[in-house]
Design a protein around this motif. Structure first.
Motif, PDB file in Angstrom:
ATOM      1  N   GLY A  64       0.906  -1.338  -0.073  1.00 38.45           N
ATOM      2  CA  GLY A  64       0.045  -0.036  -0.176  1.00 38.45           C
ATOM      3  C   GLY A  64       1.118   1.481  -0.030  1.00 38.45           C
ATOM      4  O   GLY A  64       2.137   1.312  -0.679  1.00 38.45           O
ATOM      5  N   GLN A  65       0.152   2.251   0.644  1.00 37.88           N
ATOM      6  CA  GLN A  65       1.206   3.688   0.914  1.00 37.88           C
ATOM      7  C   GLN A  65       1.445   4.339   2.523  1.00 37.88           C
ATOM      8  O   GLN A  65       0.576   4.255   3.307  1.00 37.88           O
ATOM      9  N   ILE A  66       2.362   4.412   2.606  1.00 35.32           N
ATOM     10  CA  ILE A  66       2.325   5.728   3.400  1.00 35.32           C
ATOM     11  C   ILE A  66       3.166   7.009   3.399  1.00 35.32           C
ATOM     12  O   ILE A  66       3.594   7.141   2.561  1.00 35.32           O
ATOM     13  N   ILE A  67       2.387   7.688   3.893  1.00 34.84           N
ATOM     14  CA  ILE A  67       2.522   9.081   2.911  1.00 34.84           C
ATOM     15  C   ILE A  67       2.555   9.873   4.499  1.00 34.84           C
ATOM     16  O   ILE A  67       1.919   9.732   5.156  1.00 34.84           O
ATOM     17  N   VAL A  68       3.603  10.612   4.526  1.00 36.57           N
ATOM     18  CA  VAL A  68       3.809  11.870   5.537  1.00 36.57           C
ATOM     19  C   VAL A  68       3.439  12.632   4.535  1.00 36.57           C
ATOM     20  O   VAL A  68       3.754  13.565   3.600  1.00 36.57           O
ATOM     21  N   SER A  69       2.875  13.910   5.263  1.00 36.12           N
ATOM     22  CA  SER A  69       2.940  15.036   5.130  1.00 36.12           C
ATOM     23  C   SER A  69       3.578  15.950   4.798  1.00 36.12           C
ATOM     24  O   SER A  69       4.879  16.027   5.136  1.00 36.12           O
ATOM     25  N   ASP A  70       3.806  17.291   3.564  1.00 34.45           N
ATOM     26  CA  ASP A  70       4.965  17.865   2.909  1.00 34.45           C
ATOM     27  C   ASP A  70       6.360  17.049   2.803  1.00 34.45           C
ATOM     28  O   ASP A  70       7.372  18.000   2.733  1.00 34.45           O
ATOM     29  N   TYR A  71       6.393  15.398   2.431  1.00 36.75           N
ATOM     30  CA  TYR A  71       7.128  14.818   2.158  1.00 36.75           C
ATOM     31  C   TYR A  71       6.323  14.139   0.371  1.00 36.75           C
ATOM     32  O   TYR A  71       5.495  14.007   0.706  1.00 36.75           O
TER      33      TYR A  71
END
Length: 112
Positions: free
Chosen positions: A74-81
């Motif tokens: 899946g996805q692991i999304i970090v804001s501002d990156y």
């Protein structure tokens, strides 16, 4: 009379065993969907005054494996990156941890 009760107990034990085997099989075959958002803090180890609030979004499926390593797809999304918005490779869980690897398309192709 004793033989009839014993046969009923054996039948009950067989059905319970069959049910448990089916449940265990389904536990390892059906992936677990994950869709979570966590509030987090970004810090720098060398600068104690640096604290930035951010969010970590985890979306995908967790595959629990009986004979191999567990996998997150899946996805692991970090804001501002923005790089974390790219496609992510499958994460195989190891004892020593596992790297998060993202595909990044630069738009350039070498035809040589």
């Amino acid at each position: 009379m004793f033989i009839i009760k014993l046969n009923k107990r054996i039948d009950i034990i067989k059905w319970i065993s069959f049910f448990l085997i089916i449940v265990i099989f389904l536990l390892y075959v059906i992936p677990i969907p994950i869709n979570k958002v966590y509030n987090a803090l970004e810090i720098k180890l060398d600068d104690s005054s640096y604290i930035v609030k951010c969010q970590v979004k985890v979306c995908g499926k967790y595959y629990k494996n009986l004979f191999t390593k567990d996998v997150f797809d899946g996805q692991i999304i970090v804001s501002d990156y923005k790089l974390t918005n790219e496609k992510m490779r499958k994460v195989y869980f190891l004892k020593d941890g596992c790297p998060l690897e993202y595909y990044h398309d630069t738009g350039r192709y070498d035809n040589n």
